[in-house]
Design a protein around this motif. Structure first.
Motif, PDB file in Angstrom:
ATOM      1  N   PRO A 169      -6.865  -2.400   0.506  1.00  0.00           N
ATOM      2  CA  PRO A 169      -7.973  -1.785   1.245  1.00  0.00           C
ATOM      3  C   PRO A 169      -8.793  -2.836   1.979  1.00  0.00           C
ATOM      4  CG  PRO A 169      -7.817  -0.860  -0.959  1.00  0.00           C
ATOM      5  CD  PRO A 169      -6.869  -2.022  -0.925  1.00  0.00           C
ATOM      6  N   ALA A 170      -9.158  -2.527   3.237  1.00  0.00           N
ATOM      7  CA  ALA A 170      -9.894  -3.515   4.042  1.00  0.00           C
ATOM      8  C   ALA A 170     -10.968  -2.837   4.881  1.00  0.00           C
ATOM      9  CB  ALA A 170      -8.925  -4.276   4.938  1.00  0.00           C
ATOM     10  N   TYR A 171     -11.497  -1.730   4.393  1.00  0.00           N
ATOM     11  CA  TYR A 171     -12.483  -0.989   5.189  1.00  0.00           C
ATOM     12  C   TYR A 171     -13.895  -1.550   5.044  1.00  0.00           C
ATOM     13  CZ  TYR A 171     -13.116   1.246   0.622  1.00  0.00           C
ATOM     14  OH  TYR A 171     -13.327   1.468  -0.719  1.00  0.00           O
ATOM     15  N   GLN A 172     -14.131  -2.356   4.004  1.00  0.00           N
ATOM     16  CA  GLN A 172     -15.454  -2.946   3.841  1.00  0.00           C
ATOM     17  C   GLN A 172     -15.575  -4.205   4.691  1.00  0.00           C
ATOM     18  OE1 GLN A 172     -15.633  -3.518  -0.418  1.00  0.00           O
ATOM     19  NE2 GLN A 172     -16.815  -1.635  -0.695  1.00  0.00           N
ATOM     20  N   THR A 211      -9.419 -10.591  -1.416  1.00  0.00           N
ATOM     21  CA  THR A 211      -8.536 -10.349  -2.558  1.00  0.00           C
ATOM     22  C   THR A 211      -7.174  -9.955  -2.000  1.00  0.00           C
ATOM     23  OG1 THR A 211      -9.255  -8.022  -2.679  1.00  0.00           O
ATOM     24  CG2 THR A 211     -10.382  -9.609  -4.121  1.00  0.00           C
ATOM     25  N   TRP A 212      -6.131 -10.352  -2.730  1.00  0.00           N
ATOM     26  CA  TRP A 212      -4.781  -9.980  -2.315  1.00  0.00           C
ATOM     27  C   TRP A 212      -3.954  -9.746  -3.569  1.00  0.00           C
ATOM     28  CZ3 TRP A 212       0.461 -11.791  -1.328  1.00  0.00           C
ATOM     29  CH2 TRP A 212       1.114 -11.039  -0.351  1.00  0.00           C
ATOM     30  N   GLY A 239       0.841  -1.195   0.000  1.00  0.00           N
ATOM     31  CA  GLY A 239       0.000   0.000   0.000  1.00  0.00           C
ATOM     32  C   GLY A 239       0.868   1.235   0.000  1.00  0.00           C
ATOM     33  N   SER A 240       0.950   1.918  -1.127  1.00  0.00           N
ATOM     34  CA  SER A 240       1.877   3.043  -1.280  1.00  0.00           C
ATOM     35  C   SER A 240       1.184   4.364  -1.009  1.00  0.00           C
ATOM     36  CB  SER A 240       2.447   3.042  -2.705  1.00  0.00           C
ATOM     37  OG  SER A 240       2.948   1.771  -3.049  1.00  0.00           O
ATOM     38  N   GLY A 241       1.976   5.355  -0.591  1.00  0.00           N
ATOM     39  CA  GLY A 241       1.417   6.679  -0.330  1.00  0.00           C
ATOM     40  C   GLY A 241       2.423   7.594   0.331  1.00  0.00           C
ATOM     41  N   VAL A 242       1.931   8.416   1.247  1.00  0.00           N
ATOM     42  CA  VAL A 242       2.784   9.382   1.933  1.00  0.00           C
ATOM     43  C   VAL A 242       3.943   8.687   2.643  1.00  0.00           C
ATOM     44  CG1 VAL A 242       2.843  11.022   3.850  1.00  0.00           C
ATOM     45  CG2 VAL A 242       0.967  11.107   2.212  1.00  0.00           C
TER      46      VAL A 242
END
Length: 232
Positions: A160-163, A135-136, A70-73
Protein backbone atom coordinates in the motif's frame (compact mmCIF):
# COMPACT_ATOMS: atom_id res chain seq x y z
CA UNK A 1 2.73 28.49 -27.71
CA UNK A 2 -1.04 28.51 -27.71
CA UNK A 3 -2.63 28.06 -24.32
CA UNK A 4 -5.47 25.60 -23.96
CA UNK A 5 -8.90 27.18 -23.35
CA UNK A 6 -9.65 27.45 -19.66
CA UNK A 7 -12.89 25.46 -19.95
CA UNK A 8 -10.99 22.58 -21.62
CA UNK A 9 -8.51 22.37 -18.75
CA UNK A 10 -11.35 22.54 -16.23
CA UNK A 11 -13.29 19.66 -17.80
CA UNK A 12 -10.33 17.40 -18.60
CA UNK A 13 -10.42 15.45 -15.27
CA UNK A 14 -14.13 14.65 -15.69
CA UNK A 15 -13.57 13.63 -19.32
CA UNK A 16 -10.79 11.28 -18.22
CA UNK A 17 -13.02 9.80 -15.51
CA UNK A 18 -15.80 9.20 -18.03
CA UNK A 19 -13.40 7.51 -20.45
CA UNK A 20 -11.95 5.39 -17.65
CA UNK A 21 -15.43 4.27 -16.57
CA UNK A 22 -16.32 3.46 -20.17
CA UNK A 23 -13.13 1.43 -20.57
CA UNK A 24 -13.91 -0.43 -17.35
CA UNK A 25 -17.36 -1.40 -18.67
CA UNK A 26 -15.83 -2.67 -21.91
CA UNK A 27 -13.20 -4.52 -19.89
CA UNK A 28 -15.83 -6.35 -17.85
CA UNK A 29 -17.26 -7.70 -21.11
CA UNK A 30 -13.80 -8.82 -22.22
CA UNK A 31 -13.25 -10.52 -18.85
CA UNK A 32 -16.53 -12.46 -19.05
CA UNK A 33 -14.94 -15.73 -20.34
CA UNK A 34 -12.65 -15.74 -17.29
CA UNK A 35 -15.28 -14.55 -14.80
CA UNK A 36 -16.14 -17.97 -13.40
CA UNK A 37 -17.21 -16.97 -9.90
CA UNK A 38 -17.97 -13.87 -7.87
CA UNK A 39 -14.90 -11.88 -6.82
CA UNK A 40 -14.87 -9.06 -4.21
CA UNK A 41 -13.85 -6.08 -6.37
CA UNK A 42 -12.94 -3.48 -3.75
CA UNK A 43 -11.91 0.14 -4.28
CA UNK A 44 -8.26 -0.80 -3.72
CA UNK A 45 -8.30 -3.53 -6.39
CA UNK A 46 -6.82 -3.03 -9.85
CA UNK A 47 -9.45 -1.61 -12.17
CA UNK A 48 -11.07 -3.94 -14.76
CA UNK A 49 -9.38 -2.12 -17.66
CA UNK A 50 -6.04 -2.51 -15.87
CA UNK A 51 -6.61 -6.24 -15.46
CA UNK A 52 -7.41 -6.54 -19.17
CA UNK A 53 -4.18 -4.69 -20.06
CA UNK A 54 -2.21 -7.17 -17.91
CA UNK A 55 -3.94 -10.15 -19.53
CA UNK A 56 -3.23 -8.68 -22.98
CA UNK A 57 0.43 -8.43 -22.03
CA UNK A 58 0.46 -12.09 -21.00
CA UNK A 59 -1.32 -13.29 -24.13
CA UNK A 60 0.31 -11.13 -26.81
CA UNK A 61 3.87 -11.35 -25.46
CA UNK A 62 3.58 -14.90 -24.15
CA UNK A 63 4.51 -14.10 -20.56
CA UNK A 64 4.74 -17.37 -18.64
CA UNK A 65 6.67 -16.56 -15.45
CA UNK A 66 4.75 -13.86 -13.58
CA UNK A 67 5.38 -12.27 -10.19
CA UNK A 68 2.67 -10.10 -8.64
CA UNK A 69 3.13 -7.84 -5.62
CA UNK A 70 -0.21 -7.29 -3.88
CA UNK A 71 -2.81 -10.03 -4.26
CA UNK A 72 -6.48 -9.70 -5.11
CA UNK A 73 -8.92 -9.86 -8.00
CA UNK A 74 -6.13 -9.69 -10.56
CA UNK A 75 -4.57 -12.83 -9.03
CA UNK A 76 -7.56 -14.94 -10.06
CA UNK A 77 -7.76 -13.58 -13.60
CA UNK A 78 -4.03 -14.01 -14.18
CA UNK A 79 -4.16 -17.52 -12.74
CA UNK A 80 -7.13 -18.50 -14.90
CA UNK A 81 -5.44 -17.27 -18.06
CA UNK A 82 -2.15 -19.00 -17.23
CA UNK A 83 -4.03 -22.25 -16.59
CA UNK A 84 -5.28 -22.03 -20.18
CA UNK A 85 -2.07 -20.77 -21.79
CA UNK A 86 0.60 -22.33 -19.58
CA UNK A 87 2.78 -20.64 -17.00
CA UNK A 88 2.94 -19.87 -13.29
CA UNK A 89 2.11 -16.92 -11.03
CA UNK A 90 3.85 -16.15 -7.76
CA UNK A 91 1.75 -13.61 -5.86
CA UNK A 92 3.30 -11.85 -2.84
CA UNK A 93 0.99 -10.62 -0.07
CA UNK A 94 1.90 -8.88 3.19
CA UNK A 95 -1.37 -9.56 5.03
CA UNK A 96 -1.25 -13.10 6.44
CA UNK A 97 -5.02 -13.55 6.82
CA UNK A 98 -5.65 -12.34 3.26
CA UNK A 99 -2.90 -14.61 1.96
CA UNK A 100 -4.48 -17.64 3.65
CA UNK A 101 -7.93 -16.75 2.33
CA UNK A 102 -6.59 -16.36 -1.19
CA UNK A 103 -4.75 -19.66 -0.94
CA UNK A 104 -7.95 -21.48 0.07
CA UNK A 105 -10.04 -19.87 -2.66
CA UNK A 106 -7.42 -20.52 -5.34
CA UNK A 107 -7.21 -24.16 -4.25
CA UNK A 108 -11.01 -24.47 -4.32
CA UNK A 109 -10.93 -23.23 -7.91
CA UNK A 110 -8.24 -25.71 -8.90
CA UNK A 111 -5.57 -23.03 -9.31
CA UNK A 112 -3.25 -24.30 -6.59
CA UNK A 113 -0.79 -25.72 -9.12
CA UNK A 114 -0.78 -22.51 -11.20
CA UNK A 115 -0.62 -19.85 -8.47
CA UNK A 116 1.74 -19.81 -5.49
CA UNK A 117 0.76 -17.42 -2.68
CA UNK A 118 3.82 -16.10 -0.85
CA UNK A 119 3.26 -14.40 2.50
CA UNK A 120 5.92 -11.73 3.10
CA UNK A 121 5.25 -9.25 5.93
CA UNK A 122 6.29 -5.64 5.54
CA UNK A 123 9.55 -4.58 7.16
CA UNK A 124 11.32 -1.18 7.34
CA UNK A 125 13.27 -0.31 4.20
CA UNK A 126 15.61 2.53 3.34
CA UNK A 127 13.89 5.33 1.42
CA UNK A 128 15.53 7.31 -1.36
CA UNK A 129 13.10 10.17 -0.78
CA UNK A 130 14.06 12.53 2.10
CA UNK A 131 11.65 12.74 5.00
CA UNK A 132 9.70 9.68 3.90
CA UNK A 133 9.25 6.38 5.68
CA UNK A 134 9.37 3.17 3.69
CA UNK A 135 8.37 -0.42 4.23
CA UNK A 136 8.72 -3.29 1.78
CA UNK A 137 8.26 -7.03 1.72
CA UNK A 138 10.53 -9.17 3.87
CA UNK A 139 13.09 -10.30 1.32
CA UNK A 140 13.83 -13.69 2.85
CA UNK A 141 12.59 -16.29 0.38
CA UNK A 142 11.58 -13.90 -2.41
CA UNK A 143 14.73 -14.51 -4.44
CA UNK A 144 14.28 -18.28 -4.33
CA UNK A 145 10.51 -18.44 -4.75
CA UNK A 146 10.63 -18.83 -8.56
CA UNK A 147 13.10 -21.72 -8.24
CA UNK A 148 15.50 -20.16 -10.72
CA UNK A 149 12.92 -19.31 -13.37
CA UNK A 150 13.56 -15.92 -14.97
CA UNK A 151 10.68 -13.47 -14.50
CA UNK A 152 9.16 -12.16 -17.72
CA UNK A 153 6.35 -10.11 -16.12
CA UNK A 154 6.36 -8.20 -12.82
CA UNK A 155 3.03 -6.72 -11.69
CA UNK A 156 3.43 -4.15 -8.90
CA UNK A 157 0.22 -3.35 -7.04
CA UNK A 158 1.69 -3.38 -3.55
CA UNK A 159 2.61 -2.66 -0.88
CA UNK A 160 0.00 0.00 0.00
CA UNK A 161 1.28 3.46 -0.94
CA UNK A 162 -1.72 5.77 -0.58
CA UNK A 163 -0.34 7.61 2.45
CA UNK A 164 1.89 10.61 1.73
CA UNK A 165 4.51 9.30 4.18
CA UNK A 166 4.79 6.05 2.15
CA UNK A 167 4.23 7.43 -1.35
CA UNK A 168 7.28 5.66 -2.83
CA UNK A 169 6.97 2.35 -0.98
CA UNK A 170 6.75 0.39 -4.26
CA UNK A 171 10.10 1.58 -5.56
CA UNK A 172 12.25 -1.30 -4.14
CA UNK A 173 10.53 -3.80 -6.46
CA UNK A 174 12.53 -2.58 -9.46
CA UNK A 175 16.09 -2.93 -8.12
CA UNK A 176 15.24 -6.10 -6.16
CA UNK A 177 13.83 -8.08 -9.10
CA UNK A 178 16.06 -6.59 -11.83
CA UNK A 179 18.67 -9.42 -11.59
CA UNK A 180 15.87 -11.99 -11.97
CA UNK A 181 14.32 -10.60 -15.18
CA UNK A 182 14.29 -12.58 -18.41
CA UNK A 183 15.91 -10.99 -21.46
CA UNK A 184 12.43 -10.01 -22.68
CA UNK A 185 10.32 -8.75 -19.80
CA UNK A 186 7.71 -6.21 -18.79
CA UNK A 187 6.93 -4.33 -15.58
CA UNK A 188 3.39 -3.21 -14.73
CA UNK A 189 2.87 -0.47 -12.14
CA UNK A 190 -0.62 0.30 -10.84
CA UNK A 191 -1.98 3.66 -9.60
CA UNK A 192 0.08 5.83 -11.93
CA UNK A 193 -2.32 8.73 -11.39
CA UNK A 194 -0.46 9.31 -8.11
CA UNK A 195 2.69 11.41 -7.90
CA UNK A 196 4.64 8.71 -6.05
CA UNK A 197 4.12 6.14 -8.79
CA UNK A 198 5.01 8.72 -11.44
CA UNK A 199 8.32 9.35 -9.66
CA UNK A 200 8.95 5.60 -9.51
CA UNK A 201 8.29 5.18 -13.24
CA UNK A 202 10.87 7.85 -14.03
CA UNK A 203 13.53 6.18 -11.89
CA UNK A 204 12.75 2.69 -13.22
CA UNK A 205 13.02 3.91 -16.80
CA UNK A 206 16.58 4.99 -16.08
CA UNK A 207 17.58 2.12 -13.80
CA UNK A 208 15.88 -0.80 -15.58
CA UNK A 209 16.34 0.46 -19.13
CA UNK A 210 12.62 0.38 -19.90
CA UNK A 211 10.19 2.78 -21.50
CA UNK A 212 6.78 3.10 -19.89
CA UNK A 213 3.57 3.24 -21.85
CA UNK A 214 1.08 4.89 -19.53
CA UNK A 215 -2.45 5.97 -20.21
CA UNK A 216 -4.43 7.15 -17.16
CA UNK A 217 -7.71 6.08 -18.80
CA UNK A 218 -6.44 2.53 -19.38
CA UNK A 219 -6.83 1.20 -15.86
CA UNK A 220 -4.38 3.72 -14.40
CA UNK A 221 -1.45 1.38 -15.01
CA UNK A 222 1.91 1.86 -16.69
CA UNK A 223 3.68 -0.90 -18.62
CA UNK A 224 7.46 -0.68 -18.98
CA UNK A 225 9.39 -2.76 -21.52
CA UNK A 226 13.06 -2.74 -22.59
CA UNK A 227 12.21 -2.62 -26.29
CA UNK A 228 9.41 -2.07 -28.82
CA UNK A 229 6.32 -4.20 -28.34
CA UNK A 230 2.86 -4.82 -29.67
CA UNK A 231 0.30 -2.77 -27.77
CA UNK A 232 -3.39 -3.58 -27.54
Amino acid sequence: MNARPEHEERHRPSLQRNELQRNDLLAMQALAPLSLTYLPWSASAMRPSGVVAVLNEILVHQRRSVVELGSGVSTFYIGRLLRQRGGHLWTVEHDERWAKLLGRELANEGLGDVVTVVHAPLTPAASRWPGEESTWYEQRGLTEMTAGQAIDLLVVDGPPAYQATHAHSRYPAGPFFAPLFAEDFAVVLDDIDRRGEQDIMQRWEHELGVTFEHRPTNGRIGIGRPGPAFTV
